[in-house]
Scaffold this motif. Structure first.
Motif, PDB file in Angstrom:
ATOM      1  N   ASP A  31       0.952  -1.191  -0.122  1.00 32.17           N
ATOM      2  CA  ASP A  31       0.070   0.062   0.021  1.00 32.17           C
ATOM      3  C   ASP A  31       0.747   1.353   0.053  1.00 32.17           C
ATOM      4  N   ARG A  32       2.013   1.078   0.481  1.00 37.91           N
ATOM      5  CA  ARG A  32       2.931   2.288   0.687  1.00 37.91           C
ATOM      6  C   ARG A  32       3.817   2.365  -0.443  1.00 37.91           C
ATOM      7  N   LEU A  33       3.678   1.715  -1.459  1.00 43.19           N
ATOM      8  CA  LEU A  33       4.750   1.659  -2.669  1.00 43.19           C
ATOM      9  C   LEU A  33       3.914   2.241  -3.990  1.00 43.19           C
ATOM     10  N   PRO A  34       4.704   2.853  -4.916  1.00 39.40           N
ATOM     11  CA  PRO A  34       4.238   3.058  -6.180  1.00 39.40           C
ATOM     12  C   PRO A  34       3.756   2.069  -6.964  1.00 39.40           C
ATOM     13  N   PRO A  35       2.826   2.006  -7.816  1.00 38.25           N
ATOM     14  CA  PRO A  35       2.398   1.122  -8.879  1.00 38.25           C
ATOM     15  C   PRO A  35       3.380   0.264  -9.657  1.00 38.25           C
ATOM     16  N   GLU A  36       4.407   0.830 -10.167  1.00 40.09           N
ATOM     17  CA  GLU A  36       5.491   0.104 -10.790  1.00 40.09           C
ATOM     18  C   GLU A  36       6.221  -0.803  -9.964  1.00 40.09           C
ATOM     19  N   GLU A  37       6.456  -0.316  -8.669  1.00 44.64           N
ATOM     20  CA  GLU A  37       6.882  -0.968  -7.813  1.00 44.64           C
ATOM     21  C   GLU A  37       6.174  -2.406  -7.537  1.00 44.64           C
ATOM     22  N   VAL A  38       4.965  -1.976  -7.126  1.00 45.43           N
ATOM     23  CA  VAL A  38       4.275  -3.193  -6.829  1.00 45.43           C
ATOM     24  C   VAL A  38       4.155  -4.238  -7.943  1.00 45.43           C
ATOM     25  N   ALA A  39       4.080  -3.680  -8.986  1.00 44.21           N
ATOM     26  CA  ALA A  39       4.059  -4.767  -9.995  1.00 44.21           C
ATOM     27  C   ALA A  39       5.277  -5.540 -10.236  1.00 44.21           C
ATOM     28  N   ARG A  40       6.452  -4.979  -9.828  1.00 46.12           N
ATOM     29  CA  ARG A  40       7.713  -5.698  -9.856  1.00 46.12           C
ATOM     30  C   ARG A  40       7.639  -6.630  -8.579  1.00 46.12           C
ATOM     31  N   ILE A  41       7.343  -6.168  -7.575  1.00 47.20           N
ATOM     32  CA  ILE A  41       7.355  -7.212  -6.374  1.00 47.20           C
ATOM     33  C   ILE A  41       6.177  -8.443  -6.708  1.00 47.20           C
ATOM     34  N   LEU A  42       5.103  -8.184  -7.328  1.00 48.77           N
ATOM     35  CA  LEU A  42       4.052  -9.015  -7.574  1.00 48.77           C
ATOM     36  C   LEU A  42       4.660 -10.167  -8.544  1.00 48.77           C
ATOM     37  N   ARG A  43       5.846  -9.991  -9.252  1.00 51.57           N
ATOM     38  CA  ARG A  43       6.365 -10.744 -10.136  1.00 51.57           C
ATOM     39  C   ARG A  43       7.372 -11.885  -9.355  1.00 51.57           C
ATOM     40  N   LEU A  44       7.753 -11.750  -8.230  1.00 51.59           N
ATOM     41  CA  LEU A  44       8.677 -12.459  -7.365  1.00 51.59           C
ATOM     42  C   LEU A  44       7.936 -13.891  -7.161  1.00 51.59           C
ATOM     43  N   PRO A  45       8.599 -14.761  -7.333  1.00 50.35           N
ATOM     44  CA  PRO A  45       7.906 -16.095  -7.002  1.00 50.35           C
ATOM     45  C   PRO A  45       8.241 -16.429  -5.580  1.00 50.35           C
ATOM     46  N   SER A  46       7.489 -17.161  -4.995  1.00 48.70           N
ATOM     47  CA  SER A  46       7.466 -18.011  -3.860  1.00 48.70           C
ATOM     48  C   SER A  46       8.818 -18.883  -3.906  1.00 48.70           C
ATOM     49  N   VAL A  47       9.469 -19.230  -2.797  1.00 47.23           N
ATOM     50  CA  VAL A  47      10.702 -19.930  -3.003  1.00 47.23           C
ATOM     51  C   VAL A  47      10.578 -21.217  -1.984  1.00 47.23           C
ATOM     52  N   LEU A  48      11.402 -22.180  -2.670  1.00 42.86           N
ATOM     53  CA  LEU A  48      11.659 -23.397  -1.850  1.00 42.86           C
ATOM     54  C   LEU A  48      13.048 -23.439  -1.309  1.00 42.86           C
ATOM     55  N   GLY A  49      13.022 -23.232   0.050  1.00 42.10           N
ATOM     56  CA  GLY A  49      14.102 -23.153   0.667  1.00 42.10           C
ATOM     57  C   GLY A  49      14.833 -24.393   1.185  1.00 42.10           C
ATOM     58  N   ARG A  50      16.076 -24.133   1.674  1.00 43.71           N
ATOM     59  CA  ARG A  50      16.714 -25.357   2.441  1.00 43.71           C
ATOM     60  C   ARG A  50      16.151 -26.131   3.272  1.00 43.71           C
ATOM     61  N   ASN A  51      15.025 -25.760   4.149  1.00 46.88           N
ATOM     62  CA  ASN A  51      14.475 -26.710   4.915  1.00 46.88           C
ATOM     63  C   ASN A  51      13.855 -27.926   4.448  1.00 46.88           C
ATOM     64  N   ILE A  52      13.719 -27.482   3.155  1.00 49.16           N
ATOM     65  CA  ILE A  52      13.115 -28.704   2.103  1.00 49.16           C
ATOM     66  C   ILE A  52      14.024 -29.293   1.181  1.00 49.16           C
ATOM     67  N   ILE A  53      14.579 -28.420   0.440  1.00 49.01           N
ATOM     68  CA  ILE A  53      15.816 -28.762  -0.477  1.00 49.01           C
ATOM     69  C   ILE A  53      16.763 -29.809   0.094  1.00 49.01           C
ATOM     70  N   ASN A  54      17.170 -29.430   1.400  1.00 48.20           N
ATOM     71  CA  ASN A  54      18.093 -30.473   2.143  1.00 48.20           C
ATOM     72  C   ASN A  54      17.851 -31.793   2.442  1.00 48.20           C
ATOM     73  N   ARG A  55      16.487 -32.216   2.430  1.00 52.43           N
ATOM     74  CA  ARG A  55      16.091 -33.471   2.480  1.00 52.43           C
ATOM     75  C   ARG A  55      16.046 -34.449   1.570  1.00 52.43           C
ATOM     76  N   PHE A  56      16.838 -33.734   0.354  1.00 49.56           N
ATOM     77  CA  PHE A  56      16.841 -34.626  -0.896  1.00 49.56           C
ATOM     78  C   PHE A  56      18.219 -34.354  -1.440  1.00 49.56           C
ATOM     79  N   ARG A  57      18.377 -35.099  -2.407  1.00 51.86           N
ATOM     80  CA  ARG A  57      19.637 -34.958  -3.319  1.00 51.86           C
ATOM     81  C   ARG A  57      19.028 -34.008  -4.391  1.00 51.86           C
TER      82      ARG A  57
END
Lengths: 76, 142
Positions: free
Chosen positions: B102-128
Protein backbone atom coordinates in the motif's frame (compact mmCIF):
# COMPACT_ATOMS: atom_id res chain seq x y z
CA UNK A 1 1.26 -43.37 -3.76
CA UNK A 2 -1.83 -41.63 -5.04
CA UNK A 3 -1.63 -39.89 -8.38
CA UNK A 4 -4.52 -37.52 -7.71
CA UNK A 5 -2.61 -34.24 -7.87
CA UNK A 6 0.44 -35.15 -9.96
CA UNK A 7 -1.63 -34.94 -13.14
CA UNK A 8 -2.91 -31.47 -12.18
CA UNK A 9 0.60 -30.32 -11.33
CA UNK A 10 1.90 -31.45 -14.71
CA UNK A 11 -0.99 -29.71 -16.50
CA UNK A 12 -0.19 -26.55 -14.52
CA UNK A 13 3.46 -26.82 -15.63
CA UNK A 14 2.43 -27.41 -19.24
CA UNK A 15 0.38 -24.20 -19.23
CA UNK A 16 3.45 -22.30 -18.05
CA UNK A 17 5.56 -23.94 -20.76
CA UNK A 18 2.96 -22.84 -23.28
CA UNK A 19 3.28 -19.25 -22.03
CA UNK A 20 7.08 -19.42 -22.36
CA UNK A 21 6.84 -20.87 -25.86
CA UNK A 22 4.37 -18.20 -27.01
CA UNK A 23 5.67 -15.25 -25.03
CA UNK A 24 6.49 -13.09 -28.04
CA UNK A 25 3.02 -13.39 -29.54
CA UNK A 26 1.44 -12.90 -26.09
CA UNK A 27 3.44 -9.68 -25.79
CA UNK A 28 1.78 -8.33 -28.92
CA UNK A 29 -1.66 -8.80 -27.42
CA UNK A 30 -1.27 -8.60 -23.62
CA UNK A 31 1.76 -6.39 -22.91
CA UNK A 32 1.85 -5.14 -19.29
CA UNK A 33 -1.11 -7.32 -18.29
CA UNK A 34 -1.62 -10.36 -16.12
CA UNK A 35 -2.93 -13.32 -18.06
CA UNK A 36 -4.64 -16.50 -16.87
CA UNK A 37 -4.00 -19.63 -18.92
CA UNK A 38 -5.85 -22.93 -18.71
CA UNK A 39 -5.35 -25.87 -21.07
CA UNK A 40 -2.95 -23.79 -23.22
CA UNK A 41 -5.46 -20.99 -23.78
CA UNK A 42 -5.64 -17.46 -22.39
CA UNK A 43 -8.93 -17.38 -20.49
CA UNK A 44 -8.66 -13.90 -18.95
CA UNK A 45 -6.39 -10.87 -18.76
CA UNK A 46 -6.24 -7.68 -16.74
CA UNK A 47 -3.71 -5.03 -15.74
CA UNK A 48 -4.75 -5.61 -12.11
CA UNK A 49 -3.92 -8.96 -10.52
CA UNK A 50 -6.71 -8.90 -7.95
CA UNK A 51 -9.33 -7.96 -10.53
CA UNK A 52 -8.13 -10.84 -12.70
CA UNK A 53 -8.38 -13.15 -9.71
CA UNK A 54 -11.97 -12.11 -9.04
CA UNK A 55 -12.93 -13.06 -12.59
CA UNK A 56 -11.55 -16.59 -12.41
CA UNK A 57 -13.48 -19.65 -11.30
CA UNK A 58 -10.39 -21.29 -9.77
CA UNK A 59 -7.62 -18.67 -9.46
CA UNK A 60 -5.54 -20.69 -7.02
CA UNK A 61 -5.12 -23.48 -9.56
CA UNK A 62 -4.71 -21.44 -12.72
CA UNK A 63 -1.49 -20.50 -14.46
CA UNK A 64 -1.15 -16.74 -14.02
CA UNK A 65 1.70 -14.76 -15.55
CA UNK A 66 2.62 -11.13 -16.05
CA UNK A 67 3.36 -10.32 -19.68
CA UNK A 68 5.91 -7.56 -19.93
CA UNK A 69 8.86 -6.35 -21.91
CA UNK A 70 10.51 -5.06 -18.76
CA UNK A 71 13.39 -7.33 -17.75
CA UNK A 72 13.63 -8.05 -14.04
CA UNK A 73 16.81 -9.03 -12.26
CA UNK A 74 15.90 -11.00 -9.14
CA UNK A 75 18.22 -11.11 -6.14
CA UNK A 76 16.48 -13.34 -3.63
CA UNK B 1 11.72 -41.33 -5.92
CA UNK B 2 12.28 -38.39 -8.25
CA UNK B 3 10.49 -35.05 -8.32
CA UNK B 4 11.21 -33.36 -11.64
CA UNK B 5 11.38 -29.60 -11.76
CA UNK B 6 11.51 -27.21 -14.67
CA UNK B 7 13.67 -24.38 -15.84
CA UNK B 8 11.68 -21.21 -16.40
CA UNK B 9 14.09 -18.92 -18.16
CA UNK B 10 17.32 -20.04 -16.53
CA UNK B 11 15.91 -20.56 -13.03
CA UNK B 12 14.95 -23.89 -11.42
CA UNK B 13 11.34 -24.23 -10.30
CA UNK B 14 9.09 -26.91 -8.87
CA UNK B 15 5.29 -26.85 -9.14
CA UNK B 16 3.58 -27.69 -5.86
CA UNK B 17 0.08 -27.93 -4.50
CA UNK B 18 -0.51 -26.39 -1.09
CA UNK B 19 -3.44 -27.19 1.13
CA UNK B 20 -4.49 -26.27 4.64
CA UNK B 21 -8.09 -26.06 5.84
CA UNK B 22 -8.90 -22.54 4.68
CA UNK B 23 -7.01 -22.60 1.38
CA UNK B 24 -5.61 -24.77 -1.38
CA UNK B 25 -3.85 -23.94 -4.61
CA UNK B 26 -1.03 -24.62 -7.03
CA UNK B 27 2.05 -22.48 -7.39
CA UNK B 28 5.64 -22.38 -8.55
CA UNK B 29 8.46 -22.51 -6.04
CA UNK B 30 11.84 -21.20 -7.08
CA UNK B 31 14.51 -23.58 -5.77
CA UNK B 32 16.60 -21.17 -3.69
CA UNK B 33 19.51 -22.65 -1.77
CA UNK B 34 20.16 -19.17 -0.37
CA UNK B 35 16.85 -19.23 1.50
CA UNK B 36 16.78 -21.05 4.82
CA UNK B 37 12.98 -21.39 4.79
CA UNK B 38 10.39 -22.18 2.17
CA UNK B 39 8.50 -18.91 1.90
CA UNK B 40 5.37 -17.64 0.21
CA UNK B 41 5.52 -14.18 -1.31
CA UNK B 42 2.94 -11.55 -2.14
CA UNK B 43 1.61 -12.79 -5.48
CA UNK B 44 0.89 -16.28 -4.22
CA UNK B 45 -0.63 -14.93 -1.01
CA UNK B 46 -3.08 -13.02 -3.15
CA UNK B 47 -3.82 -15.88 -5.50
CA UNK B 48 -4.35 -18.27 -2.61
CA UNK B 49 -6.67 -15.73 -0.99
CA UNK B 50 -4.66 -15.51 2.24
CA UNK B 51 -4.94 -12.33 4.27
CA UNK B 52 -2.36 -11.34 6.87
CA UNK B 53 -5.09 -11.18 9.53
CA UNK B 54 -5.29 -14.96 9.36
CA UNK B 55 -1.53 -15.45 9.75
CA UNK B 56 0.62 -15.95 12.83
CA UNK B 57 3.59 -13.56 13.15
CA UNK B 58 6.92 -15.33 12.66
CA UNK B 59 8.81 -16.11 15.87
CA UNK B 60 12.14 -15.08 14.34
CA UNK B 61 13.17 -12.00 12.37
CA UNK B 62 13.86 -12.39 8.64
CA UNK B 63 16.40 -10.54 6.55
CA UNK B 64 16.96 -10.53 2.81
CA UNK B 65 18.03 -8.37 -0.07
CA UNK B 66 15.54 -5.61 -0.79
CA UNK B 67 12.91 -3.80 1.23
CA UNK B 68 11.48 -4.70 4.57
CA UNK B 69 8.79 -7.33 4.86
CA UNK B 70 6.39 -8.56 7.50
CA UNK B 71 6.91 -12.23 8.17
CA UNK B 72 4.44 -14.84 9.28
CA UNK B 73 4.26 -18.58 9.77
CA UNK B 74 1.72 -21.01 8.37
CA UNK B 75 1.86 -24.27 10.29
CA UNK B 76 0.84 -27.71 9.15
CA UNK B 77 0.54 -27.01 5.42
CA UNK B 78 0.20 -30.03 3.17
CA UNK B 79 2.56 -29.72 0.20
CA UNK B 80 2.18 -32.09 -2.74
CA UNK B 81 4.79 -32.58 -5.47
CA UNK B 82 4.49 -34.71 -8.60
CA UNK B 83 7.00 -37.55 -8.44
CA UNK B 84 7.74 -40.51 -10.68
CA UNK B 85 5.92 -42.65 -8.10
CA UNK B 86 2.86 -40.42 -7.78
CA UNK B 87 1.90 -37.67 -5.34
CA UNK B 88 4.65 -36.96 -2.83
CA UNK B 89 3.19 -35.25 0.23
CA UNK B 90 4.94 -33.30 2.98
CA UNK B 91 3.28 -31.72 5.99
CA UNK B 92 5.25 -28.59 6.48
CA UNK B 93 5.59 -25.22 8.21
CA UNK B 94 5.77 -22.42 5.63
CA UNK B 95 6.91 -18.89 6.11
CA UNK B 96 5.20 -15.91 4.55
CA UNK B 97 6.95 -12.67 3.58
CA UNK B 98 4.60 -9.81 2.86
CA UNK B 99 5.66 -6.43 1.52
CA UNK B 100 3.72 -3.33 2.51
CA UNK B 101 2.40 -2.78 -1.00
CA UNK B 102 0.00 0.00 0.00
CA UNK B 103 2.95 2.33 0.55
CA UNK B 104 4.68 1.65 -2.76
CA UNK B 105 4.20 3.20 -6.21
CA UNK B 106 2.26 1.02 -8.70
CA UNK B 107 5.30 0.20 -10.84
CA UNK B 108 7.14 -1.10 -7.78
CA UNK B 109 4.10 -3.11 -6.70
CA UNK B 110 4.00 -4.73 -10.16
CA UNK B 111 7.65 -5.76 -9.83
CA UNK B 112 7.17 -7.23 -6.37
CA UNK B 113 4.16 -9.20 -7.56
CA UNK B 114 6.40 -10.83 -10.15
CA UNK B 115 8.58 -12.34 -7.42
CA UNK B 116 8.05 -16.07 -6.96
CA UNK B 117 7.67 -17.95 -3.72
CA UNK B 118 10.78 -19.91 -2.82
CA UNK B 119 11.62 -23.49 -1.95
CA UNK B 120 14.25 -23.14 0.75
CA UNK B 121 16.86 -25.36 2.33
CA UNK B 122 14.47 -26.67 4.98
CA UNK B 123 12.96 -28.79 2.17
CA UNK B 124 15.74 -28.94 -0.45
CA UNK B 125 18.18 -30.42 2.06
CA UNK B 126 15.97 -33.45 2.63
CA UNK B 127 16.79 -34.55 -0.93
CA UNK B 128 19.62 -34.89 -3.37
CA UNK B 129 19.13 -31.70 -5.37
CA UNK B 130 20.26 -31.60 -9.00
CA UNK B 131 20.31 -28.33 -10.91
CA UNK B 132 22.08 -28.74 -14.25
CA UNK B 133 21.09 -26.02 -16.65
CA UNK B 134 23.42 -27.33 -19.37
CA UNK B 135 21.42 -30.55 -19.70
CA UNK B 136 18.09 -29.01 -18.65
CA UNK B 137 17.74 -31.13 -15.53
CA UNK B 138 16.35 -30.00 -12.19
CA UNK B 139 15.19 -32.58 -9.69
CA UNK B 140 14.83 -33.62 -6.09
CA UNK B 141 15.42 -37.28 -5.36
CA UNK B 142 15.84 -39.72 -2.50
Amino acid sequence: MSNQFSKELRAFAEDHSWVSDHFESLLDKYAEQWIAVKNRRVIASDVDLMRLRENLADPANTCIEFVTREPLEMLL
Amino acid sequence: MIIEGYFIGNAPYFPARLSRGEFEGTLWLLADTGASRTTLLDRDLRLLGLSSEALTPAPLPTVGIGGSVRSFVLRDVEMTFASDEGDFVLRQELWVAQHDLDRLPPEEVARILRLPSVLGRNIINRFRFTCDYQVGQVRLER
